[in-house]
Design an enzyme around this catalytic site. Structure first.
Site, PDB file in Angstrom:
ATOM      1  N   CYS A 127       0.834  -1.205   0.000  1.00  0.00           N
ATOM      2  CA  CYS A 127       0.000   0.000   0.000  1.00  0.00           C
ATOM      3  C   CYS A 127       0.873   1.260   0.000  1.00  0.00           C
ATOM      4  CB  CYS A 127      -0.986  -0.041   1.169  1.00  0.00           C
ATOM      5  SG  CYS A 127      -2.374   1.111   0.969  1.00  0.00           S
ATOM      6  N   HIS A 166      -3.634  -5.450   1.429  1.00  0.00           N
ATOM      7  CA  HIS A 166      -3.395  -5.792   2.830  1.00  0.00           C
ATOM      8  C   HIS A 166      -3.892  -7.217   3.075  1.00  0.00           C
ATOM      9  CE1 HIS A 166      -2.314  -1.724   4.075  1.00  0.00           C
ATOM     10  NE2 HIS A 166      -3.348  -1.273   3.387  1.00  0.00           N
TER      11      HIS A 166
END
Length: 484
Positions: free
Chosen positions: A329, A427
């Site tokens: 991310c 994630h």
């Protein structure tokens, strides 16, 4: 319909754990129960089935209730992006960023969202199990409170007060907290739970007797100190590790000031063949097999800190010696050429050079991407599932070698031409046993043991419910929950 609230004398007193335990205990009794936290401040969040985000603690509590996470379970989420400000998320959607003074004035609006969510949940479930935030006795925060007694007063619910005896001063914490509440708030407290006790309970009994006599309120039980409980932390990084094999993979995670979703690394912390180390300010990055750049709520600010600490040089050296590197991310964004924040979403508007290790650039946009996803890792075509929470749009030639092929037809992330660097927006990619094993093999670990992280989490939730049965006054709890 019954609402029962758990408040704590301090942060990390055990509120999240106790609510999780009570949710699964009630479910065992055949009671349909739902978790709720009016306001959460955390950088660890989960994507919900309705396309929003909530605190990860509420997602774990939803699992304890065997429910899919929903934005009504945590209607107000604050994600700090500076020392004095935070992104405000209402019903799973980012509204704006505010400093503390502005948010204080905004609380009345936030309270409307809280009460609307509670009304919907209480209309659907017979028991709503509520978690407070921090302490109800913070004098400077009591005006306009929506997280603790302000909420309890608004919905007229009873409260259990939990305190951590392992910190010391448990009786001062409980009595002091009670003394700082108003008379009507004091009357809401129906009992105490003491958490993390070690030793002979007989030696504690005189103190418990005194506490009940001093306050006129019952001690509902004493929960033991549990050393090997591995549920996701709400915010603080859990650095505990279990016993490791001799042949381990050394993994380093640099801890940046605005690190987010560090629960990504919980499966690695529990893996018997992984030596996971979190490296903080002032610490050099030691030799390792794998470095992982984590998510960040302030990518440009954390990039500046990474450089100031000399970690960019250490990462370059790590790659020269053949080490592997993952960016997740915000970490993905750092690996590119540039990060642009024209709207000032994560700090002052502007642009910053990235580490330049992958040929792409990222622009932060107001519309956040929130979705649960599944697909296959380019490594071994292993199945992977996870979630996206990001405001960045990343474009560049490096994306032509994606890290993940998603089931919805999109591709995600990148793998460098030499195979040393993997970048992804996903994630949770270590939670699946097959994807975790594939990544560990790629990083250099032979004969990888597969662990079922979901089964471990479920086991620990069951253990918590066992502790309720064994150590708490369940008859009194049933009355408080309105359960016959």
């Amino acid at each position: 319909m019954t609402t029962l609230m758990v408040q704590g004398t301090t942060s990390d007193a055990g509120k999240s754990t106790l609510v999780t335990a009570l949710c699964r205990w009630l479910l065992r009794q055949g009671v349909a129960v739902v978790p709720f936290k009016p306001q959460n401040m955390a950088l660890n969040s989960a994507v919900t089935a309705d396309g929003g985000e909530i605190g990860r603690a509420q997602a774990v509590q939803a699992q304890a209730c065997r429910l899919a996470p929903h934005t009504d379970m945590n209607p107000v989420l604050l994600k700090p992006n500076s020392d004095t400000g935070a992104q405000v998320i209402i019903h799973g959607r980012a509204v704006t960023s505010m400093n503390a003074v502005a948010y204080h004035d905004y609380k009345a609006i936030a309270m409307q969202a809280v009460l609307a969510s509670h009304q919907r949940l209480s209309g659907e479930y017979p028991v709503v199990m509520v978690e407070g935030a921090g302490s109800p006795a913070e004098i400077n925060l009591r005006a306009g409170d929506i997280a603790n007694m302000g909420f309890a007063e608004a919905v007229d619910c009873p409260v259990i007060l939990v305190a951590d005896i392992n910190r010391g001063g448990v009786f001062a914490h409980l009595v002091g907290t009670l003394e700082l509440l108003s008379p009507t708030e004091q009357a809401r407290v129906k009992g105490f739970v003491i958490n993390r006790f070690r030793g002979d309970i007989a030696l504690l009994q005189p103190g418990l007797d005194w506490l009940e006599q001093r306050t006129g309120k019952p001690v509902l039980g004493v929960l033991p100190y549990v050393t090997d409980l591995h549920l996701e932390a709400e915010d603080g990084i859990d650095v505990r590790q279990g016993a490791k094999d001799e042949r381990v993979l050394k993994v380093i995670v640099p801890v940046l000031p605005r690190i987010s979703n560090h629960t990504d690394f919980d499966p690695l912390r529990l893996h018997p063949q992984v030596d996971l180390q979190f490296i903080g300010p002032g610490q050099p990055i030691p030799p390792a097999d794998l470095i992982i750049l984590p998510g960040s709520k302030s990518v440009r600010g954390d990039l500046a800190q990474l450089r100031e600490r000399g970690w960019d040089t250490a990462i370059a050296r790590h790659l020269r010696y053949g080490g592997k590197l993952i960016g997740i991310c915000g970490g993905l964004q750092m690996l590119g050429r540039e990060v642009h924040d024209p709207l000032g979403l994560e700090g002052p508007a502007g642009s910053s050079p990235g580490l330049g290790l992958l040929d792409y650039a990222t622009v932060l946009e107001a519309q956040k991407q929130l979705r649960n996803v599944a697909g296959a890792l380019s490594l071994e075509q292993s199945p992977v599932a996870g979630y996206e929470i990001h405001a960045g749009v990343t474009q560049g030639p490096a994306l032509q070698r994606p890290a993940v092929q998603l089931a919805d037809g999109r591709s995600d992330g990148a793998i460098s031409a030499d195979g040393q660097i993997l970048a992804t927006y996903l994630h949770g990619l270590f939670e699946g046993s097959q994807s975790c094993a594939a990544l560990l093999r790629w990083a250099g670990l032979a004969d990888v043991q597969q662990i079922d992280y979901e089964a471990l989490r479920e086991r620990d939730i069951e253990r918590l419910a066992d502790l309720v049965e064994k150590h708490l006054d369940t008859a009194h709890l049933r009355k408080l929950c309105g359960v016959a």
